[in-house]
Design a protein around this motif. Structure first.
Motif, PDB file in Angstrom:
ATOM      1  N   THR A 156       0.847  -1.189   0.000  1.00 23.34           N
ATOM      2  CA  THR A 156       0.000   0.000   0.000  1.00 23.34           C
ATOM      3  C   THR A 156       0.884   1.240   0.000  1.00 23.34           C
ATOM      4  OG1 THR A 156      -1.763  -1.113   1.237  1.00 23.34           O
ATOM      5  CG2 THR A 156      -1.783   1.289   1.240  1.00 23.34           C
ATOM      6  N   ASP A 188      -2.246  -1.343  -3.850  1.00 24.23           N
ATOM      7  CA  ASP A 188      -3.100  -0.179  -3.577  1.00 24.23           C
ATOM      8  C   ASP A 188      -2.226   1.057  -3.737  1.00 24.23           C
ATOM      9  OD1 ASP A 188      -4.772   1.801  -2.604  1.00 24.23           O
ATOM     10  OD2 ASP A 188      -5.517   0.607  -0.935  1.00 24.23           O
ATOM     11  N   ASN A 196      -2.156   5.160  -4.617  1.00 23.50           N
ATOM     12  CA  ASN A 196      -2.910   6.411  -4.753  1.00 23.50           C
ATOM     13  C   ASN A 196      -1.925   7.564  -4.887  1.00 23.50           C
ATOM     14  OD1 ASN A 196      -4.657   8.585  -4.644  1.00 23.50           O
ATOM     15  ND2 ASN A 196      -5.950   7.698  -3.048  1.00 23.50           N
ATOM     16  N   THR A 207      -5.719  -3.568  -6.591  1.00 27.40           N
ATOM     17  CA  THR A 207      -7.094  -3.482  -6.107  1.00 27.40           C
ATOM     18  C   THR A 207      -7.605  -2.058  -6.325  1.00 27.40           C
ATOM     19  OG1 THR A 207      -6.232  -3.038  -3.890  1.00 27.40           O
ATOM     20  CG2 THR A 207      -6.860  -5.310  -4.394  1.00 27.40           C
ATOM     21  N   ALA A 208      -6.697  -1.065  -6.237  1.00 27.98           N
ATOM     22  CA  ALA A 208      -7.066   0.333  -6.496  1.00 27.98           C
ATOM     23  C   ALA A 208      -5.853   1.076  -7.053  1.00 27.98           C
ATOM     24  CB  ALA A 208      -7.562   1.000  -5.224  1.00 27.98           C
TER      25      ALA A 208
END
Length: 366
Positions: free
Chosen positions: A255, A278, A280, A301-302
């Motif tokens: 992440t 993940d 961002n 997943t994102a």
């Protein structure tokens, strides 16, 4: 029989003598009562059990070392599933401050005073003199002031959690000396200044959560030296400069949240063939094209790249990713035809809006 009676008497005498030894020492009891005196808990009565000479038995939230009979752990959580909370049908609320009296508990191993919402004041500076501390958790209060400058003295510390408070000042350089630290959570405070350059010295760290502060300056390249790091959240700060290419080469990083910063330059190619699932990077000032570097190792997943200055076409290699669940490319300067197939066949128009000239399903035809 006489011998047996004598032995029984001796055992009873030894038990009577040792019962005083097994209870906590008066100095520990006095320190706990001074700690309690600085706090006000109006609803649950959790301190009602803090009576009697022996603070090692039946004092709510207090436990002692079985060998030394010194206070080892204070665990007071304002959000708990304990019966005392369930009967009251409420979470805890406590005001007051954390008294420096806790520093008179020399064998203290963990201190958890979490989620009481109203505890204010500063972190007692003297906690750095407690050599056996492994866990310090003050999440969810209104604690202000700064992190003690010599926090790095706590060589046994594995968990440091000051999240959701009002702590200001900078992250002390000595924090990097906490070589046993596994979990660092400083989210949602008022911390400013840079992330220490030698942050990568925290080789045991698996989670570093620093989001929601006012941190500035670059992301230290030394972060990539933390072999065990799985979660890195630096979002909602004022970090600037480039994203280190080395972040995409970390062994277990899964992440990576860097959204809401002032990061610029290109997106490192390494991030798209890493183990990160993940990612961002939204709401920065990232430039250039989206790297055409997706492949079978790309599993997201994102993936959020929205609100940047990215240009060019969406790379066709996105379709070769093994999985992309959520994808957001909106609010950029992308142009050209949206590729066909997975993952584009399950994405909505909101993933692509506010670009310069993207076309194709789910937007208007080219």
């Amino acid at each position: 029989m006489g011998g047996a009676g004598f032995m029984t008497g001796m055992v009873l005498l030894l038990m009577a003598l040792s019962s005083g030894v097994r209870s906590c020492p008066p100095s520990d009891r006095a320190a706990l009562l001074a700690f309690r005196a600085a706090l006000h808990e109006p609803h649950l009565g959790i301190f009602n059990s803090w009576t009697g000479a022996d603070c090692c038995h039946n004092w709510y939230g207090v436990s002692c070392d079985q060998e030394t009979h010194r206070v080892a752990d204070i665990t007071l959580r304002g959000e708990s599933e304990e019966p005392i909370f369930e009967r009251a049908h409420r979470t805890g609320y406590m005001t007051g401050y954390i008294s420096p009296a806790i520093c008179k508990l020399p064998r203290l191993s963990s201190i958890i005073i979490a989620d009481w919402k109203g505890i204010s004041g500063e972190i007692p500076r003297c906690i750095t003199t407690l050599p056996f501390l492994r866990i310090v958790d003050f999440i969810g209060n209104r604690i202000s002031g700064s992190i003690p400058a010599d926090i790095g003295r706590l060589q046994r510390l594995t968990v440091l959690n000051f999240a959701d408070n009002q702590i200001s000042g900078t992250i002390p350089a000595s924090l990097a000396n906490l070589t046993s630290l596994m979990h660092l959570d400083l989210r949602n405070n008022l911390l400013s200044g840079p992330i220490p350059r030698n942050f990568g010295s925290l080789r045991m760290l698996s989670r570093a959560l620093l989001s929601g502060n006012r941190l500035s300056g670059p992301i230290p390249g030394s972060v990539s030296l933390i072999y065990r790091l799985a979660d890195l959240d630096l979002s909602r700060n004022q970090l600037s400069g480039l994203i280190p290419e080395s972040l995409g080469k970390m062994a277990v990083l899964s992440t990576l949240n860097l959204d809401f910063n002032k990061l610029s330059g290109p997106i490192p190619v390494s991030l798209f063939s890493s183990g990160i699932s993940d990612l961002n990077l939204s709401r920065n000032a990232l430039q250039g094209n989206i790297p055409d570097a997706f492949g079978p190792r790309s599993y997201f997943t994102a993936l959020d790249l929205s609100y940047n200055n990215l240009k060019g076409a969406i790379p066709k290699s996105v379709s070769s990713a093994s999985y992309i669940g959520h994808l957001d490319l909106s609010h950029n300067h992308l142009c050209g035809k949206i590729p066909l197939g997975s993952p584009f066949d399950h994405l909505e128009a909101s993933s692509f809006v506010y670009n310069d000239c993207l076309c194709g399903k789910p937007l208007k035809p080219c």
